[in-house]
Design an enzyme around this catalytic site. Structure first.
Site, PDB file in Angstrom:
ATOM      1  N   SER A 162       0.828  -1.199   0.000  1.00  0.00           N
ATOM      2  CA  SER A 162       0.000   0.000   0.000  1.00  0.00           C
ATOM      3  C   SER A 162       0.868   1.257   0.000  1.00  0.00           C
ATOM      4  O   SER A 162       1.605   1.502  -0.941  1.00  0.00           O
ATOM      5  CB  SER A 162      -0.959  -0.035   1.186  1.00  0.00           C
ATOM      6  OG  SER A 162      -1.920   1.001   1.092  1.00  0.00           O
ATOM      7  N   ASP A 310      -3.081   6.518  -3.372  1.00  0.00           N
ATOM      8  CA  ASP A 310      -1.838   5.967  -2.833  1.00  0.00           C
ATOM      9  C   ASP A 310      -1.316   4.907  -3.809  1.00  0.00           C
ATOM     10  O   ASP A 310      -1.966   4.616  -4.819  1.00  0.00           O
ATOM     11  CB  ASP A 310      -2.054   5.442  -1.408  1.00  0.00           C
ATOM     12  CG  ASP A 310      -2.882   4.179  -1.343  1.00  0.00           C
ATOM     13  OD1 ASP A 310      -3.629   3.896  -2.303  1.00  0.00           O
ATOM     14  OD2 ASP A 310      -2.821   3.467  -0.325  1.00  0.00           O
ATOM     15  N   ASP A 312      -1.184   1.701  -4.261  1.00  0.00           N
ATOM     16  CA  ASP A 312      -2.016   0.606  -4.765  1.00  0.00           C
ATOM     17  C   ASP A 312      -3.439   1.061  -5.054  1.00  0.00           C
ATOM     18  O   ASP A 312      -4.305   0.241  -5.377  1.00  0.00           O
ATOM     19  CB  ASP A 312      -1.993  -0.599  -3.830  1.00  0.00           C
ATOM     20  CG  ASP A 312      -2.750  -0.380  -2.533  1.00  0.00           C
ATOM     21  OD1 ASP A 312      -2.789   0.777  -2.058  1.00  0.00           O
ATOM     22  OD2 ASP A 312      -3.300  -1.358  -1.977  1.00  0.00           O
ATOM     23  N   ASP A 314      -5.980   2.143  -3.352  1.00  0.00           N
ATOM     24  CA  ASP A 314      -7.178   1.842  -2.563  1.00  0.00           C
ATOM     25  C   ASP A 314      -7.548   3.002  -1.645  1.00  0.00           C
ATOM     26  O   ASP A 314      -8.621   2.989  -1.035  1.00  0.00           O
ATOM     27  CB  ASP A 314      -7.029   0.534  -1.779  1.00  0.00           C
ATOM     28  CG  ASP A 314      -5.952   0.574  -0.702  1.00  0.00           C
ATOM     29  OD1 ASP A 314      -5.160   1.547  -0.674  1.00  0.00           O
ATOM     30  OD2 ASP A 314      -5.892  -0.375   0.102  1.00  0.00           O
TER      31      ASP A 314
END
Length: 580
Positions: A162, A310, A312, A314
């Site tokens: 992440s 961000d 990734d 999500d």
């Protein structure tokens, strides 16, 4: 996640453990690195380097693993990935055998090691009799999480860390319901991982089955559907965006374009995936300075909104024009949550889907009750919005593995929004946070408000007038050094056992404890403080919120200013009390 390192061990014990790990490590690079550490430790007698990598083991928790990449049991590497895959396979075969034939959907981001870890995971799962499908190429986490439920897979794995620093990686696991795993599933997996902690689970590398391109097209259709389909009139809305060197740019651009938002400018130096995150030391949109290039682009292009996903994709941060300064202001996670909730409920009221709306009588008995969900550490404002609108409201523990549960448990409810203050948003019936879907929706809301002659500032001022100014001032205190987990646990226990009777001179009127390690202090004037340890990092997290009513004869900003001042005092008091 790792709970720290126990180093009350002799050099020979660490070396013995390291040599056992070297014997089963399938990766040349990490095997050689650990061998070199052993040689250095033998030569110098210094155990610190070896203890960092072999003094403990990365702990499975918070929906999976996350930690620093490198050699040994306390680092993320190919062997850890393979052992984790065995744990998932064992849990499926023993506890969810009907889901085994549905298989596991696997995806990964563009971090160092992500593709390799995904391949190792697929190899072990397939060898164990669990078929796998790989989403080709680096992809955003929301595509995989949504594809799991949409295509009916039995589970999903995403290799991502992440918004963590470049040296980290992680393995995130979803169950067949589309949500991140919770007890007892995480316990099943952890127990099975422990059972193979001294072996390399079998499974040769293979060419995996790949998901078809239609999966991405169907995801885009879902996102465009959240804004009621494409609309060419959206082409006049100027957007600045950044993917922060992550994997979100391509899919975000496509979703916005197919919805009709074609005036989108990306920060060019951050648009393509780069696992080293060269322009930002910490790829978290909430970090100071992380969105500087985005704001500069937004000013240059005269954008009406600035979006940051961000790495990734999500999570979503949003900045809005700030006329007094001539720049842009980054919204807090709670402010964006309030804007999304207000805008989505306004639309439902216009469609006759809220109590008291013009057409509500006609739809009575046929429409499910709208639901707003947030966490025990997020602002109290969402409950006030829900109460005023007559919608259902639920609070959960932090994390989307919990936030999606009220929607699961109450089929009579229709989830409008689930959000957490750490810029995670699930719009509509999504089971996990999705920065791309949230971006499309917030752009559509802001453009609609513009057509009504309202800015985001106007909407926020209206919310403050109706419900009071809710200002948050959240921060973390780092607990550094060896044995941080034990010290953090001790500090938390002491605080819960002896909570303060006042904060910043304001009496505590009520205390509750949503979880064993979480304490909430409700002050007599409506303010609130929440304290909990991080589940992933050596930090004590503190959430301060000041609530200030707005008088009829003053501007909303006057009340906001008073709340900001008091929230700062709450933070200063806690910082002094909790010095670590």
């Amino acid at each position: 996640m790792t709970d720290g390192i126990e180093i009350a061990e002799t050099l020979e014990t660490l070396i013995e453990r390291s040599e056992a790990w070297i014997a089963i490590d399938p990766q040349d690079a990490t095997r050689d690195a650990l061998r070199a550490m052993v040689l250095r430790a033998r030569s110098s007698g210094d155990t610190s380097e070896l203890a960092e990598c072999m003094g403990d083991r990365l702990r499975f928790g918070t929906a999976g693993l996350r930690g620093t990449m490198g050699p040994g049991s306390n680092r993320l590497n190919c062997l850890m990935a393979r052992q984790t895959a065995f744990g998932l396979a064992d849990a499926l075969l023993k506890h969810q055998p009907a889901a085994v034939s549905a298989g596991v959907l696997v995806g990964h981001d563009a971090r160092h090691g992500s593709e390799e870890f995904a391949q190792e995971i697929i190899s072990v799962l397939t060898q164990a009799g669990v078929p796998c499908t790989l989403v080709p190429g680096p992809q955003p986490t929301p595509l995989v999480a949504w594809g799991l439920r949409h295509r009916g897979f039995g589970a999903a794995v995403v290799v991502t860390a992440s918004h963590n620093p470049a040296k980290d990686n992680g393995i995130k696991i979803y169950w067949g319901d589309g949500a991140q795993i919770v007890p007892p599933v995480d316990g099943w997996i952890a127990e099975a991982i422990e059972s193979v902690s001294s072996i390399n689970p079998p499974g040769p590398l293979m060419v995996p089955t790949r998901a078809d391109e239609q999966l991405t097209a169907e995801y885009v259709d879902m996102v465009v559907g959240l804004v009621d389909g494409p609309d060419p009139q959206r082409s006049d809305f100027r957007i600045a965006a950044t993917a922060m060197h992550g994997v979100g740019a391509k899919l975000l651009r496509r979703c916005l374009s197919e919805a009709g938002f074609t005036l989108v400018s990306f920060v060019s130096s951050q648009e393509q995936p780069d696992p080293d995150f060269p322009t930002i030391p910490f790829p978290n949109p909430e970090e100071a300075g992380a969105t500087d290039l985005l704001v500069a682009l937004a000013i240059e292009t005269q954008a009406e909104i600035a979006l940051a996903t961000d790495p990734d994709a999500d999570r979503l941060a949003v900045a809005i024009p700030d006329p007094p300064s001539g720049g842009f202001r980054l919204l807090t996670g709670d402010e964006l949550g309030a804007l999304l909730a207000t805008g989505l409920l306004e639309r439902r009221a216009g469609e006759g889907l809220l109590e008291g709306s013009a057409a509500s009588d006609a739809t009575a008995g046929s429409a499910r009750r709208p639901l707003l969900v947030t966490t025990v550490v997020s602002s109290q404002l969402l409950q006030r919005i829900a109460d005023a609108a007559g919608t259902a409201f639920e609070e959960t523990l932090t994390g989307f593995k919990w936030l999606c549960r009220p929607g699961f448990e109450h089929p009579e409810y229709d989830q409008v929004l689930a959000y957490e203050e750490s810029i995670g948003y699930a719009v509509g019936g999504l089971c996990d946070k999705d920065g791309i879907a949230a971006a499309a929706v917030v752009c559509d809301l802001v453009r609609s408000w513009r057509a009504q002659g309202r800015s985001c500032h106007d909407v926020l001022d209206g919310i403050a007038r109706q419900h009071g100014a809710h200002v948050t001032n959240n921060f973390s205190l780092r607990v550094s050094g060896v044995g941080w987990a034990e010290r953090l646990q001790k500090l938390t226990k002491e605080l819960i056992a002896n909570p303060p009777k006042e904060i910043a001179g304001i009496a505590v009127g009520r205390i509750d404890q949503p979880a064993a390690d979480v304490i909430r202090l409700f002050l007599v004037n409506g303010d609130r403080v929440v304290i909990r340890p991080s589940g992933t990092e050596p930090k004590l997290k503190c959430y301060c919120e000041a609530v200030e009513p707005i008088a009829a004869n003053e501007s909303a900003q006057e009340g906001v200013a008073r709340a900001k001042e008091r929230a700062a005092l709450l933070r200063a008091d806690l910082t002094t009390r909790l010095a670590v």
